[in-house]
Structures are given as C-alpha cells and as structure tokens.
Design a protein around this motif. Structure first.
Motif, PDB file in Angstrom:
ATOM      1  N   ARG A 314       0.814  -1.223   0.000  1.00  0.00           N
ATOM      2  CA  ARG A 314       0.000   0.000   0.000  1.00  0.00           C
ATOM      3  C   ARG A 314       0.849   1.275   0.000  1.00  0.00           C
ATOM      4  O   ARG A 314       0.623   2.166  -0.847  1.00  0.00           O
ATOM      5  CB  ARG A 314      -0.942  -0.016   1.197  1.00  0.00           C
ATOM      6  CG  ARG A 314      -1.974   1.113   1.173  1.00  0.00           C
ATOM      7  CD  ARG A 314      -2.813   1.092   2.440  1.00  0.00           C
ATOM      8  NE  ARG A 314      -3.568  -0.126   2.574  1.00  0.00           N
ATOM      9  CZ  ARG A 314      -4.774  -0.319   2.065  1.00  0.00           C
ATOM     10  NH1 ARG A 314      -5.360   0.653   1.371  1.00  0.00           N
ATOM     11  NH2 ARG A 314      -5.402  -1.463   2.241  1.00  0.00           N
ATOM     12  N   ARG A 338      -7.576  -0.727  -4.360  1.00  0.00           N
ATOM     13  CA  ARG A 338      -8.497  -1.714  -3.783  1.00  0.00           C
ATOM     14  C   ARG A 338      -7.666  -2.852  -3.188  1.00  0.00           C
ATOM     15  O   ARG A 338      -7.241  -3.754  -3.892  1.00  0.00           O
ATOM     16  CB  ARG A 338      -9.459  -2.248  -4.847  1.00  0.00           C
ATOM     17  CG  ARG A 338     -10.449  -3.272  -4.310  1.00  0.00           C
ATOM     18  CD  ARG A 338     -11.366  -3.790  -5.388  1.00  0.00           C
ATOM     19  NE  ARG A 338     -12.277  -2.762  -5.878  1.00  0.00           N
ATOM     20  CZ  ARG A 338     -13.231  -2.983  -6.788  1.00  0.00           C
ATOM     21  NH1 ARG A 338     -13.368  -4.204  -7.307  1.00  0.00           N
ATOM     22  NH2 ARG A 338     -14.003  -1.996  -7.185  1.00  0.00           N
ATOM     23  N   MET A 339      -7.456  -2.771  -1.883  1.00  0.00           N
ATOM     24  CA  MET A 339      -6.631  -3.780  -1.205  1.00  0.00           C
ATOM     25  C   MET A 339      -7.355  -4.288   0.024  1.00  0.00           C
ATOM     26  O   MET A 339      -7.940  -3.503   0.784  1.00  0.00           O
ATOM     27  CB  MET A 339      -5.274  -3.190  -0.798  1.00  0.00           C
ATOM     28  CG  MET A 339      -4.393  -2.779  -1.955  1.00  0.00           C
ATOM     29  SD  MET A 339      -2.758  -2.261  -1.427  1.00  0.00           S
ATOM     30  CE  MET A 339      -2.084  -1.731  -3.009  1.00  0.00           C
ATOM     31  N   THR A 340      -7.295  -5.591   0.216  1.00  0.00           N
ATOM     32  CA  THR A 340      -7.861  -6.240   1.393  1.00  0.00           C
ATOM     33  C   THR A 340      -6.736  -6.515   2.376  1.00  0.00           C
ATOM     34  O   THR A 340      -5.779  -7.229   2.060  1.00  0.00           O
ATOM     35  CB  THR A 340      -8.537  -7.560   1.013  1.00  0.00           C
ATOM     36  OG1 THR A 340      -9.558  -7.297   0.046  1.00  0.00           O
ATOM     37  CG2 THR A 340      -9.164  -8.204   2.232  1.00  0.00           C
ATOM     38  N   GLY A 341      -6.845  -5.944   3.571  1.00  0.00           N
ATOM     39  CA  GLY A 341      -5.769  -6.102   4.540  1.00  0.00           C
ATOM     40  C   GLY A 341      -4.572  -5.256   4.158  1.00  0.00           C
ATOM     41  O   GLY A 341      -4.687  -4.247   3.457  1.00  0.00           O
ATOM     42  N   GLU A 342      -3.402  -5.670   4.636  1.00  0.00           N
ATOM     43  CA  GLU A 342      -2.154  -4.969   4.337  1.00  0.00           C
ATOM     44  C   GLU A 342      -1.200  -5.951   3.655  1.00  0.00           C
ATOM     45  O   GLU A 342      -0.338  -6.556   4.293  1.00  0.00           O
ATOM     46  CB  GLU A 342      -1.526  -4.415   5.620  1.00  0.00           C
ATOM     47  CG  GLU A 342      -2.324  -3.315   6.279  1.00  0.00           C
ATOM     48  CD  GLU A 342      -2.448  -2.074   5.390  1.00  0.00           C
ATOM     49  OE1 GLU A 342      -1.512  -1.839   4.586  1.00  0.00           O
ATOM     50  OE2 GLU A 342      -3.452  -1.371   5.508  1.00  0.00           O
ATOM     51  N   ALA A 374      -5.160  -3.412  -7.428  1.00  0.00           N
ATOM     52  CA  ALA A 374      -5.842  -4.305  -6.485  1.00  0.00           C
ATOM     53  C   ALA A 374      -4.896  -5.382  -5.982  1.00  0.00           C
ATOM     54  O   ALA A 374      -4.006  -5.844  -6.703  1.00  0.00           O
ATOM     55  CB  ALA A 374      -7.056  -4.954  -7.148  1.00  0.00           C
ATOM     56  N   ASP A 376      -4.733  -8.553  -2.479  1.00  0.00           N
ATOM     57  CA  ASP A 376      -5.352  -9.171  -1.306  1.00  0.00           C
ATOM     58  C   ASP A 376      -4.240  -9.773  -0.458  1.00  0.00           C
ATOM     59  O   ASP A 376      -3.370 -10.489  -0.973  1.00  0.00           O
ATOM     60  CB  ASP A 376      -6.342 -10.263  -1.730  1.00  0.00           C
ATOM     61  CG  ASP A 376      -7.177 -10.784  -0.564  1.00  0.00           C
ATOM     62  OD1 ASP A 376      -6.744 -10.638   0.595  1.00  0.00           O
ATOM     63  OD2 ASP A 376      -8.258 -11.342  -0.821  1.00  0.00           O
TER      64      ASP A 376
END
Length: 461
Positions: A314, A338-342, A374, A376
């Motif tokens: 990120r 668009r990122m889930t978590g780090e 994006a 994840d």
C-alpha cells in the motif's frame, strides 16, 4: 513411490531381510523344538527302561518273567505307540501287550552291561520308533545269561508336536514380522529425515529465505552440505562478478550517451533536424538497453539475496500514484486502490517499484478516466487495470515477447514489459495480461505456477 525412490528400496530391502531372517528363525526354532521333544521322550524311555529292568526275574524253571512291568497304561493298549521287549540268548522273547502280534526288530548290537544304546527302527504300522536298550546279566537256572531289554516310543508324537509348534510359531513370527516392518518403516523415515531437511534447505536457498544449507546435519550428510554450500558461494561470486561487469559496462556507456545528447542539441541549433532526430532515436534505443541491463543486473543480485525481504504494497502504490499524478497524462485520471488487509510482497522495494511503476505508467497512458490497483493480503497477486481500449487477445502474447514494447510510438518508461518480466522471473513471479472488468487491460503480477512466493518473509520495508 517408484523404484527410483530410496525410501522404497530401503523398505523393500528391509522386508526381504526380515522375511529371510524370520524364515530361518522359524525353521531353526522348529528343529530345536523337535530335538527337545525327542530328548524328552528319550528321557522318559530311560525311566521306563529302569522300571522294566527292575521288574525282570526268573521262575523255577529258569525262564524269564516280568513281575512288575512299567506302570504306564499305554503299554497294555495295542499299537499305542509305547512298547517294551525283553529277550535272552536262548531265543525267549517277552513283549508288551501294545506290540500285539509283532516284535521289535532290534539291530545287531552288543552293548556292555551298563551301557545305554538308542536306535531309530521301523515299528508296527510302518511307524518310526525311538528305542532305548540295555544288556543285563541274569542268573537263569544254573547259568548266567545276557538279557536284552528295550523300550520304544513312536516318533509320530514328535512330528505332531513339532507341527503344532510350527503353526503357533508362524502366528507369533507373523506378528513379530508386522512389528519389524513398522519399525523398519520408522527407521527408514528417521534415517532419511536429514535428506528431507536437505531438500527443504535447498528450497529455502532457491526461494531466497537463506543463503546456505544448514550445517547442523548428521556426519554422513555434512560433506555433501559443505560441498553444496561451497558451490553456492562460488556461484554467488560469479553472479556478483557478472553483475559488476554489466553495471560497469552500462555506466561506461552513460558518458558517451550524454555526449551524444549534447551533439544532438547542437545539431538542432544548426537546423539539421533530420540528422538530430536519427541520432536521438539511436541514443534513446541505446539508453533503454543500458537501463534494462542495469535493472536486470540489480534484480538478479537482489533476488539471490532476498531472504527476509518483504515490501508493504500500500505505501509503495501510494508513492507511485503521487509521482504519476504530476505527469500530464495522469492528471485527468482517478487512481483507485483496492486492497484487502495490508498485503506484503517478497520482492525488493526498488524492483517492485520498477515493475508497478512501468505497469501503472502504461495504464495511465491509455486509460480514459480510471486506473485500479488491487491486491489481497491472503492471495499472492497484484493487478493493475485501466478503462482504456485494452489489447486484443492475439496481441497480448506478442507484447510480452522480448524486445517488443507495448507502445512503440510513445516515449515510455525506458524499461518496457520485457524488463518487467526479467525482474519478476528473478523472483519466480510472472506477468499475465487479461481483459479488465473496467473495459481495458488487466496486468496481473503473481507467482509462477507451483512457486508461491507470497509468504511472510520478515519485517516489511
């Protein structure tokens, strides 16, 4: 497991050894048991023989009589397998009722009065008999006569006992064999565990988690580990030398290229635009190759030493967006993260910046209004998408070929997709192009199949 498996060979060899050992042990124990039973029967015959000798006497006419025969009732049971017989030199023969109408066919033998002889002779119903006999001297009437006293037992008892013992022994040896097979399997597993640790160590070296194989191994494996570590060191030195030579060559070309750029500027001032443009195109091509070789050399070196490398995605993407936002092509675009978590990626920060910077710059160049990045934290993949015209499926393979740029007309980032692939390949990753749900191109960066590198590899940088 195939026959080429060392584990399979050791287990099969162990099974054969166990089978041979148990077979020999079974045959030997059965033989020993049979001899033991035979000795026991022989001892019993000696007892009966003493009882029979003690019961022999002579009547008033000087004939042999057995006043007190052995007490075992089998001597009175016809063909019971237990017999006695008494004879003298005059041809008188006394025998047990168990012999019925037969007699013991004793061999010609002259034992001394106190000597005990044993024989195996044929008996009633073709039986094999074990005979114990003695020769005693008795007074018969007015003379001293030798008397031959014999007691016999059927050896079928020995065979029957041995057969029953063999069946019981086979069951016991079968259970023992299963235990030994399990023990052999465990032993082979324990013995091969250092090789499994060596395999994991090689995988860690290849993935960059460590530089050398662990030396805490058994003495039998240590020479191999030392040789492999020496080979790794030698390869590392060779790679470093190659990297230095490539860097020296590339830096050595920078000065002539800078001088060439100065000459191009002078030619433009003189009005020789065509010559200046031709020389400038050649200089840009050479510059791209130099930058490419510098990036490849750095990527090879960093990838070899990437144990513990992890880059937080990120912050890097945000930094790249701030840089791209200053360019005229990106000022009109909306960048979506668009990122889930780090998520963290096991690539060096500079190498990952070059990869994503090139992909994001290409996306910004062709996007109409939107670029999406994006990722994840649970999946080893990064995607860069745009809403531009995209690339036809037939052209996607071509633009990934070495030496082909995505935009031959634009200035580009100076690296191209080929250097992106070179950097990713050094880490065991790959670049895949697909159609985006935004309508344009989707560039995906992910580990090569079967080589998942998206694991936690230490503190993020």
């Amino acid at each position: 497991m195939s026959w080429g498996s060392l584990r399979l060979r050791l287990i099969v060899g162990g099974l054969l050894a166990i089978l041979i050992a148990l077979t020999i042990a079974g045959a030997g124990l059965t033989l020993l048991f049979e001899r033991h039973v035979a000795r026991t029967i022989g001892d019993d015959l000696d007892v009966y023989l003493k009882q029979l000798v003690a019961g022999i006497d002579a009547d008033a006419q000087g004939k042999l009589v057995v006043g007190r025969p052995p007490a075992d009732p089998r001597f009175a049971d016809p063909l019971s397998g237990l017999y006695w017989q008494v004879s003298d030199d005059a041809g008188q023969v006394l025998r047990s009722r168990s012999l019925w109408d037969t007699a013991l066919d004793l061999p010609r033998d002259e034992p001394s009065p106190r000597e005990l002889h044993r024989h195996i002779i044929p008996g009633p119903a073709n039986a094999r008999l074990l005979v114990s006999e003695r020769r005693v001297l008795l007074t018969l009437g007015d003379r001293r006569a030798p008397v031959r006293v014999a007691v016999a037992a059927d050896l079928a008892r020995v065979s029957a006992a041995a057969s029953h013992f063999a069946r019981d022994l086979a069951l016991a040896l079968g259970v023992l064999g299963l235990v030994l097979v399990a023990a052999t399997s465990i032993q082979v597993g324990l013995g091969l565990r250092p090789l499994d640790a060596l395999r994991r160590g090689v995988a860690d070296v290849r993935s960059g988690q460590c530089k050398h194989l662990p030396v805490d191994v058994p003495a039998e494996v240590r020479p191999l580990v030392e040789e492999v570590n020496s080979l790794i060191d030698a390869q590392e030195r060779e790679i470093e030398r190659s990297r230095s030579r490539a860097a020296d060559l590339a830096h050595g070309l920078k000065t002539p290229l800078a001088a060439l750029a100065t000459d191009v500027a002078l030619l433009r001032q003189r009005g020789e635009l065509e010559v200046a443009q031709a020389i400038e195109a050649v200089g840009e091509t050479m510059s791209r190759h130099v930058d490419r070789e510098l990036a490849r050399a750095r990527a090879r070196g960093t990838a070899r030493l990437r144990g513990g490398i992890s880059t937080s995605l990120r912050p890097l993407v945000q930094s790249l967006i701030l840089t791209l936002a200053r360019t005229p092509a990106a000022q009109r675009l909306d960048f979506e993260i668009r990122m889930t978590g780090e998520p963290s990626v096991p690539l060096d920060r500079a190498d990952l910046a070059e990869v994503l910077g090139n992909l994001m710059e290409n996306a910004a160049r062709y996007a109409r209004s939107r670029v999406r990045i994006a990722a994840d934290a649970a999946k080893p993949a990064i995607s860069v998408e745009d809403d531009g015209p995209g690339i036809a499926p037939a052209e996607r393979a071509r633009v990934l070929q070495r030496g082909v740029r995505l935009d031959e007309r634009g200035e580009g980032a100076g690296l191209g997709l080929s250097i992106v692939q070179d950097v990713l390949s050094a880490y065991g990753w790959q670049l895949v192009l697909a159609e985006s749900e935004l309508g344009g191109l989707k560039a995906m960066v992910a580990p090569e199949e079967g080589r998942d590198r998206m694991t936690a590899a230490g503190p993020a940088t």
